[in-house]
Scaffold this motif. Sequence first.
Motif, PDB file in Angstrom:
ATOM      1  N   HIS A   6       0.794  -1.238   0.000  1.00 28.19           N
ATOM      2  CA  HIS A   6       0.000   0.000   0.000  1.00 28.19           C
ATOM      3  C   HIS A   6       0.823   1.282   0.000  1.00 28.19           C
ATOM      4  O   HIS A   6       0.263   2.366  -0.048  1.00 28.19           O
ATOM      5  N   ALA A   7       2.155   1.194   0.099  1.00 25.21           N
ATOM      6  CA  ALA A   7       2.950   2.425   0.260  1.00 25.21           C
ATOM      7  C   ALA A   7       4.146   2.453  -0.687  1.00 25.21           C
ATOM      8  O   ALA A   7       5.295   2.519  -0.259  1.00 25.21           O
ATOM      9  N   PRO A   8       3.889   2.427  -2.001  1.00 21.05           N
ATOM     10  CA  PRO A   8       5.009   2.336  -2.945  1.00 21.05           C
ATOM     11  C   PRO A   8       5.944   3.546  -2.918  1.00 21.05           C
ATOM     12  O   PRO A   8       7.099   3.434  -3.310  1.00 21.05           O
ATOM     13  N   ARG A   9       5.446   4.692  -2.459  1.00 21.83           N
ATOM     14  CA  ARG A   9       6.289   5.888  -2.450  1.00 21.83           C
ATOM     15  C   ARG A   9       6.847   6.215  -1.075  1.00 21.83           C
ATOM     16  O   ARG A   9       7.322   7.318  -0.840  1.00 21.83           O
ATOM     17  N   LEU A  10       6.794   5.245  -0.171  1.00 23.17           N
ATOM     18  CA  LEU A  10       7.426   5.426   1.145  1.00 23.17           C
ATOM     19  C   LEU A  10       8.952   5.488   0.956  1.00 23.17           C
ATOM     20  O   LEU A  10       9.508   4.734   0.154  1.00 23.17           O
ATOM     21  N   ILE A  11       9.605   6.398   1.649  1.00 24.46           N
ATOM     22  CA  ILE A  11      11.048   6.568   1.485  1.00 24.46           C
ATOM     23  C   ILE A  11      11.781   6.190   2.773  1.00 24.46           C
ATOM     24  O   ILE A  11      11.456   6.676   3.857  1.00 24.46           O
ATOM     25  N   VAL A  12      12.761   5.308   2.624  1.00 24.88           N
ATOM     26  CA  VAL A  12      13.566   4.880   3.776  1.00 24.88           C
ATOM     27  C   VAL A  12      14.821   5.722   3.875  1.00 24.88           C
ATOM     28  O   VAL A  12      15.462   6.031   2.868  1.00 24.88           O
ATOM     29  N   LEU A  13      15.142   6.094   5.100  1.00 21.15           N
ATOM     30  CA  LEU A  13      16.374   6.831   5.380  1.00 21.15           C
ATOM     31  C   LEU A  13      17.266   5.956   6.240  1.00 21.15           C
ATOM     32  O   LEU A  13      16.777   5.174   7.047  1.00 21.15           O
ATOM     33  N   ASN A  14      18.567   6.127   6.089  1.00 27.45           N
ATOM     34  CA  ASN A  14      19.487   5.404   6.953  1.00 27.45           C
ATOM     35  C   ASN A  14      20.592   6.328   7.431  1.00 27.45           C
ATOM     36  O   ASN A  14      21.142   7.100   6.653  1.00 27.45           O
ATOM     37  N   GLU A  15      20.907   6.226   8.724  1.00 26.36           N
ATOM     38  CA  GLU A  15      21.809   7.188   9.368  1.00 26.36           C
ATOM     39  C   GLU A  15      23.211   7.207   8.763  1.00 26.36           C
ATOM     40  O   GLU A  15      23.915   8.213   8.851  1.00 26.36           O
ATOM     41  N   ILE A  16      23.615   6.118   8.160  1.00 24.27           N
ATOM     42  CA  ILE A  16      24.964   6.057   7.594  1.00 24.27           C
ATOM     43  C   ILE A  16      25.115   7.055   6.441  1.00 24.27           C
ATOM     44  O   ILE A  16      26.225   7.427   6.058  1.00 24.27           O
ATOM     45  N   GLY A  17      23.950   7.530   5.922  1.00 18.84           N
ATOM     46  CA  GLY A  17      23.962   8.508   4.845  1.00 18.84           C
ATOM     47  C   GLY A  17      23.282   7.992   3.593  1.00 18.84           C
ATOM     48  O   GLY A  17      23.839   8.050   2.498  1.00 18.84           O
ATOM     49  N   LEU A  18      22.057   7.489   3.733  1.00 19.05           N
ATOM     50  CA  LEU A  18      21.327   6.908   2.605  1.00 19.05           C
ATOM     51  C   LEU A  18      19.915   7.446   2.533  1.00 19.05           C
ATOM     52  O   LEU A  18      19.256   7.599   3.553  1.00 19.05           O
ATOM     53  N   VAL A  19      19.442   7.674   1.296  1.00 20.47           N
ATOM     54  CA  VAL A  19      18.035   7.925   1.054  1.00 20.47           C
ATOM     55  C   VAL A  19      17.533   6.892   0.038  1.00 20.47           C
ATOM     56  O   VAL A  19      18.129   6.737  -1.036  1.00 20.47           O
ATOM     57  N   ASP A  20      16.457   6.192   0.404  1.00 20.12           N
ATOM     58  CA  ASP A  20      15.686   5.357  -0.516  1.00 20.12           C
ATOM     59  C   ASP A  20      16.477   4.241  -1.202  1.00 20.12           C
ATOM     60  O   ASP A  20      16.454   4.138  -2.435  1.00 20.12           O
ATOM     61  N   PRO A  21      17.164   3.402  -0.443  1.00 19.16           N
ATOM     62  CA  PRO A  21      17.839   2.258  -1.070  1.00 19.16           C
ATOM     63  C   PRO A  21      16.826   1.188  -1.455  1.00 19.16           C
ATOM     64  O   PRO A  21      15.721   1.150  -0.900  1.00 19.16           O
ATOM     65  N   HIS A  22      17.190   0.366  -2.429  1.00 17.21           N
ATOM     66  CA  HIS A  22      16.332  -0.755  -2.835  1.00 17.21           C
ATOM     67  C   HIS A  22      17.183  -2.008  -2.930  1.00 17.21           C
ATOM     68  O   HIS A  22      17.741  -2.310  -3.979  1.00 17.21           O
ATOM     69  N   GLN A  23      17.281  -2.715  -1.823  1.00 17.28           N
ATOM     70  CA  GLN A  23      18.150  -3.895  -1.752  1.00 17.28           C
ATOM     71  C   GLN A  23      17.618  -5.016  -2.622  1.00 17.28           C
ATOM     72  O   GLN A  23      16.411  -5.189  -2.762  1.00 17.28           O
ATOM     73  N   ILE A  24      18.552  -5.773  -3.151  1.00 16.95           N
ATOM     74  CA  ILE A  24      18.170  -7.017  -3.814  1.00 16.95           C
ATOM     75  C   ILE A  24      18.680  -8.220  -3.027  1.00 16.95           C
ATOM     76  O   ILE A  24      18.388  -9.357  -3.357  1.00 16.95           O
ATOM     77  N   GLU A  25      19.471  -7.946  -1.980  1.00 18.78           N
ATOM     78  CA  GLU A  25      19.911  -8.992  -1.054  1.00 18.78           C
ATOM     79  C   GLU A  25      19.895  -8.384   0.332  1.00 18.78           C
ATOM     80  O   GLU A  25      20.203  -7.194   0.482  1.00 18.78           O
ATOM     81  N   LEU A  26      19.592  -9.171   1.349  1.00 16.13           N
ATOM     82  CA  LEU A  26      19.642  -8.646   2.710  1.00 16.13           C
ATOM     83  C   LEU A  26      21.094  -8.623   3.171  1.00 16.13           C
ATOM     84  O   LEU A  26      21.831  -9.575   2.973  1.00 16.13           O
ATOM     85  N   GLY A  27      21.491  -7.540   3.799  1.00 16.67           N
ATOM     86  CA  GLY A  27      22.861  -7.425   4.283  1.00 16.67           C
ATOM     87  C   GLY A  27      22.985  -7.798   5.746  1.00 16.67           C
ATOM     88  O   GLY A  27      22.007  -8.190   6.389  1.00 16.67           O
ATOM     89  N   VAL A  28      24.197  -7.651   6.275  1.00 16.69           N
ATOM     90  CA  VAL A  28      24.438  -7.972   7.685  1.00 16.69           C
ATOM     91  C   VAL A  28      24.211  -6.762   8.579  1.00 16.69           C
ATOM     92  O   VAL A  28      24.288  -6.870   9.801  1.00 16.69           O
ATOM     93  N   GLY A  29      23.954  -5.583   7.984  1.00 19.30           N
ATOM     94  CA  GLY A  29      23.744  -4.408   8.821  1.00 19.30           C
ATOM     95  C   GLY A  29      23.709  -3.148   7.993  1.00 19.30           C
ATOM     96  O   GLY A  29      23.842  -3.184   6.765  1.00 19.30           O
ATOM     97  N   ASN A  30      23.516  -2.015   8.708  1.00 12.98           N
ATOM     98  CA  ASN A  30      23.471  -0.720   8.031  1.00 12.98           C
ATOM     99  C   ASN A  30      24.735  -0.453   7.233  1.00 12.98           C
ATOM    100  O   ASN A  30      24.713   0.250   6.231  1.00 12.98           O
ATOM    101  N   ALA A  31      25.858  -0.981   7.716  1.00 15.80           N
ATOM    102  CA  ALA A  31      27.148  -0.685   7.104  1.00 15.80           C
ATOM    103  C   ALA A  31      27.483  -1.634   5.959  1.00 15.80           C
ATOM    104  O   ALA A  31      28.538  -1.529   5.359  1.00 15.80           O
TER     105      ALA A  31
END
Lengths: 312, 262
Positions: free
Chosen positions: B48-73
């Motif tokens: 229901h929220a295709p235009r929701l934007i994710v922020l990350n403190e490391i310095g990211l706006v709106d990433p779109h992962q294709i694999e899950l990582g081990v952390g923010n870094a």
Amino acid sequence: MTAHPSRTDGVAGSKLMTLAEAAAMVHDGDHLALSGFACARNAIAFSHELIRQGRRNLTLSACILGMDADLLVGAGLVQRLIYGGGSLDRFGSLQCVNRAYEQGTVVAEYYSSLAVAFRYLAGALGIPFMPMKSMLGSDLLARLKEETAPDNVLEMTCPFTGDPLVLVRAMVPDVAVVQVQLADAEGNAQILGPRWENGEAAKAAQRVIVVAEELVSTDVIRQQPELTVIPGFRVSGVVVLPYSAHPTSVYRCYDHDHDHLRLYVAKARTEEGVRGYIEEFIREPGDHVAYLQRIGGIAKLAELRADRVLGY
Amino acid sequence: MRAQTEAPEFTTSELMVVVGARELKDGQLVFAGLGIPQIAVALAQRTHAPRLIVLNEIGLVDPHQIELGVGNADPRHWYRAAVFSSFLDIVGMVGHRGLVDVGFLGALEIDEFGNNNSSEVQRDDGGIRRFGGGGGANDIASHAKSTIMIIRHEARKLVERLVHNTSPGFLTGGDARRRAGLPGRGPSRVITDKALFTFDTTVGRIKLLSIHPGITHEDVRVSTGFPLEIPPGVPETGPPTQEEVRLIREELDPTRMYTSAI
């Protein structure tokens, strides 16, 4: 590693130096701002060299500490931490840092991470403090005021709006070490990917040491100057050393080494274990090339190389 | 109890993901770290929220992962971001500025006022067990328009008194938060493995919203370390739909890193 690459010999204004020379720019009792964020772009080779040279009574700072801090604390080089948090992401916590905190062998000046970034920013701008509205009402602020940093935080009422404010004092590290992908011999340093607080920390510091994966000519820097985070005129020393953040990752160069991070986390569980790790992977190898041999050599390093499209 | 046949089988963490996703609205700016929050955000974006934007403190706006990582870094977490910048740019100029709609926060302990400890707990021998520290959690809790906390539902985690108030909620209740000068509106939801909570903002105190399927009132009572009113008619948390479960299992967490059975 001893000599830097010969193709740069004779470059005017060159700040190239060996890892040992760069580490010698950090003195006993200095405040060192670190480069890493959890398990990315940590100053690992540089920390190894500080351990080999036996530096003492360091203060370390970062918004989020990583493995470099954990090693330096585990080796007993550190007396104070200025930080907001730290981990090795899903590999685990910073066990040496947490143990030292629990045992009271380091003073932990523990802030919100933005407060640490604000302290660097004030230092970089040459203003005495930054006002902020984080940490109000929290035990972070209570402990800083009452125990760990009464001279570095204050509460006041905003003279313009009447709002409650926290003031965090400017921070000027003696040295900032910054782990980057590309630098030229003058120290113009380019970071690919997010930069967390590397820019503010470097610009706040008295001396900046750049540790670069790759040395490039100034012409290469000038092709994409928008990537330059630290200008050469602020840099005191440039060390060129491939895989110098291993086992942490360097975006577009290599991935984190999960086998080695797991091994480290298992060793760091006890003081004895971390002493064994330092002996086996830092003191016995004696330099960065021998360390890279010990962690698996070219076969392992080839495996870690970043994919050109993905960047990891 | 809902009949077993009405809903697909699901794990507790899948339910927590779905509950988190339902709290998010299209177009919001959301701080979400690793684990259940990250999957919840991805699920909201896929539904229901295709235009929701994710922020990350490391310095990211709106990433779109294709694999899950081990952390923010982990650069896996940064993939196809619209902005690579800095801590100050994200936590400062978006977070401190007051533009974040929802911040997800993990917690070691919370109290009835939604205050959050992410720093340290007491060991059984009375000593302190230190964890990583809050990082930007205090900054998010101080400034975001709302926060959603995720915590395992145990009496030693939902406590009367925190060991360390790292990220304030409503402090001592009433208007204490506002008087302290905290700009954000404070906690809005707590998602546990047993229940969903909201906050009565007039008194600044936690309030039960629903109990997860299969969990009894008594389970909730004994697992909560502060006094909690359980109204007899408290509803059951709505289960995930078939499509939500499919998305989680097949597309969002195919290796079951965060959503396997607890």
